[in-house]
Design an enzyme around this catalytic site. Structure first.
Site, PDB file in Angstrom:
ATOM      1  N   THR A  87    -100.306  40.125  31.239  1.00 16.65           N
ATOM      2  CA  THR A  87    -100.598  38.708  31.000  1.00 16.65           C
ATOM      3  C   THR A  87    -102.009  38.454  31.511  1.00 16.65           C
ATOM      4  O   THR A  87    -102.531  39.227  32.327  1.00 16.65           O
ATOM      5  CB  THR A  87     -99.619  37.794  31.758  1.00 16.65           C
ATOM      6  N   GLU A 136     -94.220  37.824  27.825  1.00 17.67           N
ATOM      7  CA  GLU A 136     -92.911  38.209  28.371  1.00 17.67           C
ATOM      8  C   GLU A 136     -91.806  38.181  27.315  1.00 17.67           C
ATOM      9  O   GLU A 136     -90.703  38.631  27.556  1.00 17.67           O
ATOM     10  CB  GLU A 136     -92.523  37.266  29.515  1.00 17.67           C
ATOM     11  N   LYS A 161     -97.618  14.568  37.363  1.00 16.68           N
ATOM     12  CA  LYS A 161     -96.501  13.932  38.062  1.00 16.68           C
ATOM     13  C   LYS A 161     -96.991  12.628  38.678  1.00 16.68           C
ATOM     14  O   LYS A 161     -97.592  12.610  39.745  1.00 16.68           O
ATOM     15  CB  LYS A 161     -95.928  14.885  39.105  1.00 16.68           C
TER      16      LYS A 161
HETATM   17  P1  ADP Z   1    -100.747  33.852  29.294  1.00 17.29           P
HETATM   18  O1  ADP Z   1    -101.685  32.847  28.675  1.00 17.29           O
HETATM   19  O2  ADP Z   1     -99.786  33.267  30.280  1.00 17.29           O
HETATM   20  O3  ADP Z   1    -101.364  35.085  29.748  1.00 17.29           O
HETATM   21  P2  ADP Z   1     -99.513  34.245  26.736  1.00 17.29           P
HETATM   22  O4  ADP Z   1    -100.728  34.532  25.946  1.00 17.29           O
HETATM   23  O5  ADP Z   1     -98.314  35.051  26.532  1.00 17.29           O
HETATM   24  O6  ADP Z   1     -99.791  34.399  28.206  1.00 17.29           O
HETATM   25  O7  ADP Z   1     -99.248  32.699  26.580  1.00 17.29           O
HETATM   26  C1  ADP Z   1     -97.994  32.140  26.707  1.00 17.29           C
HETATM   27  C2  ADP Z   1     -98.082  30.661  26.841  1.00 17.29           C
HETATM   28  O8  ADP Z   1     -98.857  30.075  25.803  1.00 17.29           O
HETATM   29  C3  ADP Z   1     -96.733  29.971  26.735  1.00 17.29           C
HETATM   30  O9  ADP Z   1     -96.024  30.009  27.919  1.00 17.29           O
HETATM   31  C4  ADP Z   1     -97.135  28.570  26.342  1.00 17.29           C
HETATM   32  O10 ADP Z   1     -97.478  27.797  27.465  1.00 17.29           O
HETATM   33  C5  ADP Z   1     -98.363  28.776  25.514  1.00 17.29           C
HETATM   34  N1  ADP Z   1     -98.016  28.679  24.095  1.00 17.29           N
HETATM   35  C6  ADP Z   1     -97.754  29.677  23.242  1.00 17.29           C
HETATM   36  N2  ADP Z   1     -97.483  29.187  22.016  1.00 17.29           N
HETATM   37  C7  ADP Z   1     -97.562  27.847  22.097  1.00 17.29           C
HETATM   38  C8  ADP Z   1     -97.374  26.772  21.186  1.00 17.29           C
HETATM   39  N3  ADP Z   1     -97.078  26.973  19.915  1.00 17.29           N
HETATM   40  N4  ADP Z   1     -97.518  25.521  21.654  1.00 17.29           N
HETATM   41  C9  ADP Z   1     -97.836  25.283  22.934  1.00 17.29           C
HETATM   42  N5  ADP Z   1     -98.029  26.246  23.846  1.00 17.29           N
HETATM   43  C10 ADP Z   1     -97.900  27.514  23.442  1.00 17.29           C
END
Ligand code: ADP
Length: 547
Positions: A193, A338, A446
């Site tokens: 990640t 994940e 919040k």
């Molecule tokens: P990270 O950015 O945590 O390294 P990822 O690239 O796997 O990992 O991103 C996952 C995150 O991206 C999700 O938990 C979510 O917050 C965001 N995300 C993915 N797709 C969408 C979507 N269609 N709309 C909003 N948020 C999204």
């Protein structure tokens, strides 16, 4: 013969393991003439077929053996989307090694950490990343060799003691390699990640999880993939395996088009048209650039019909632009590293087919409903499950066969609770199962004990014609703890006052959701995966309201 008791009764079906190599074997045997087209780092267009790809993958698997790779060894890649990267996926995983895709957009310090943490045996790289490799190599002493994904003529002239040439390694091998019949739970690939909080964490996929995920994303209510499709994944193969497309495409026999390093509107449009691409996938920021290019050029995509968007929320204005201005269906999907990564896709159910355009658009801004294989629920701070009424929002948790059970080389953390994985997203789920992200848990505002969705406010702001990008962050506030602060960048030549920006929200959200202040910036900061860096904005502007 006595009739067996039910408890002793096993199914009498063949116990074939679900293996990544089977995807390519299938494509070779039944779709052998289907093309894989790549824009190469060398600058030209390369084309060959699944049959050719399978042959070269077997040669590469033998080359890995000759280099002394042992079962489970990690093979790193620093590469754009292209046929050699595709070959590395299949040759490494198929032969029992682990394909470790590395995101070259991360900071060198993170890259060094990731390569050493994964203990990569070899790293393959696109020639464009040669300077980066020269910088990384001294800090990664465990890597036995750096393989330039090119031929001798294009070998980069960098000082590297363990530099190898991809095409030479292949040329030295026969194509008589047989894919081993591995246990389907064997590790197949590894993604870290991006580490927005703390060190990057490794997600280790298995053959079984990858094949099941491929099947699920190919289904009609997901990406609806078939042998009649020509797919161009813009989403990089170093970003959660290009959302599984390099596996699902050979599974269904779809033609693949790889864009290499050129992801600008003009280069993508050229490939869409010349290769008759009908399906593409990428993050919203890339699509913003593409839409702008199409508008400037007054271009209408000729064959493109489906555009998958994910990685960040797709604003209504983008969905409308693709669908109404350019005649493409926009498929909004959600997931994360994940989750292999796809968890939900936003497709209508039968009962939605008569929906008005407005109602459909409102539904499409949500993230969609779970694929089979993904169970999901929302819980409050005490871990109590909340109703699926489309109103209650809580921490989104998931479970299923392609969701990570723990991180690579780490003790189990607080993300895993009672067999569920906490996604770090805050969401609602409606009675039809449609999920809507209202925030990431660390971004939700919040205010006086109530939660305000930063994403809902951002979506409203970016629909304004003068706005290029918008982010809403929690700013500290004496009375309410946190209040929303709007950070906006404008389109070139556009103007917008603070008052006009705030007036844009009136009637669209509850009064207490209205941002307290607006900050105008040249451009918003982005992470290596194209997401707005809210942490940076919070550091910069989080105290604004206290002044
Ligand atoms: P990270 O950015 O945590 O390294 P990822 O690239 O796997 O990992 O991103 C996952 C995150 O991206 C999700 O938990 C979510 O917050 C965001 N995300 C993915 N797709 C969408 C979507 N269609 N709309 C909003 N948020 C999204």
């Amino acid at each position: 013969m006595p009739t067996p008791t039910p408890a002793a009764l096993s199914g009498l079906m063949m116990d074939s393991p679900l293996l990544i190599s089977s995807l390519l074997e299938h494509a070779d045997r039944f779709h052998g003439d289907v093309e894989i087209v790549s824009r190469r780092s060398e600058g030209d267009i390369h084309r060959y077929t699944y049959h050719d790809a399978h042959r070269r993958c077997r040669q590469l698997a033998k080359a890995f053996q000759r280099l002394g790779c042992q079962a489970g060894d990690r093979i790193g890649t620093l590469a754009w989307n292209g046929y050699r990267h595709f070959e590395t996926y299949f040759a490494s995983s198929g032969s029992g090694l682990v394909c470790h895709t590395i995101n070259p957009r991360l900071f060198p310090e993170q890259l060094r950490y990731i390569i050493n943490h994964a203990a990569d045996a070899y790293v393959l790289f696109d020639i464009g990343f040669a300077p980066l490799v020269a910088q990384l190599a001294p800090a990664c002493p465990g890597v036995k060799g750096w393989i330039a994904m090119t031929d001798r003529a294009h070998l980069p002239s960098i000082e590297l003691p363990r530099l190898l040439c991809y095409e030479e390694l292949l040329a030295a091998e026969e194509e008589d390699f047989c894919w081993p019949q591995l246990d389907e739970r064997t590790a197949s690939s590894l993604c870290y990640t991006s580490g927005t909080t703390g060190d990057p964490k490794g997600v280790l996929y298995s053959h079984r999880s990858t094949v099941l995920h491929s099947l699920a994303i190919a289904l009609p209510d997901a990406l609806n993939l078939s042998s009649r499709d020509t797919i161009l994944p813009v989403v990089p193969m170093f970003h959660v395996n290009a959302w599984g497309i390099p596996y699902a495409a050979p599974m269904v026999g779809a033609k693949l088009v790889f864009p290499g390093p050129k992801l600008d509107g003009a280069s993508l449009t050229e490939l869409f048209d010349s290769e008759a691409v009908n399906l593409t996938a990428g993050v919203p920021t890339v699509w913003m650039g593409l839409l702008q290019y199409w508008r400037e050029q007054q271009h209408r995509p000729q064959t493109l019909r489906r555009v998958v968007v994910g990685g960040a929320a797709a604003p209504a204005s983008m969905i409308e632009a693709f669908e109404c201005e350019f005649g493409c269906d926009l498929l909004h999907a959600w997931g994360m590293s994940e989750m292999s990564p796809v968890g939900t896709v936003n497709t209508p159910k039968g009962k939605h087919l008569q929906q008005s355009r407005e109602a459909r658009l409102a539904q499409q801004t949500g993230q969609g409903r779970p694929l089979w294989g993904v169970d999901m629920r929302i819980v409050n701070d005490a871990g109590i499950a909340l109703p699926h009424d489309g109103k209650a929002f809580g921490d989104l948790q998931v479970k299923g066969p392609w969701i990570c059970a723990s991180y690579y080389g780490r003790e189990p953390g607080k993300e895993h609770v009672d067999g569920w994985f906490s996604t770090g997203d805050v969401a609602t789920i409606d009675p039809d199962g449609y999920m809507r992200i209202t925030d990431r848990s660390k971004d939700v505002i919040k205010s006086g004990g109530e939660w305000i969705s930063s994403i809902a406010l951002e979506n409203i702001m970016v629909a304004h014609p003068a706005v290029a990008e918008a982010a809403v962050i929690a700013a500290r506030h004496d009375k309410w703890d946190e209040r929303p602060l709007l950070v906006v960048s404008l389109k070139p030549g556009a103007s917008l006052s603070r008052e006009e920006a705030l007036a844009w929200f009136e009637g669209k959200v509850a009064k207490w959701w209205l941002p307290d202040e607006v900050v105008f910036v040249e451009a918003l900061p982005h992470t290596a995966t194209g997401k707005v860096q809210k942490l940076k904005l919070r550091e910069q502007f989080g105290q604004t309201l206290l002044k």
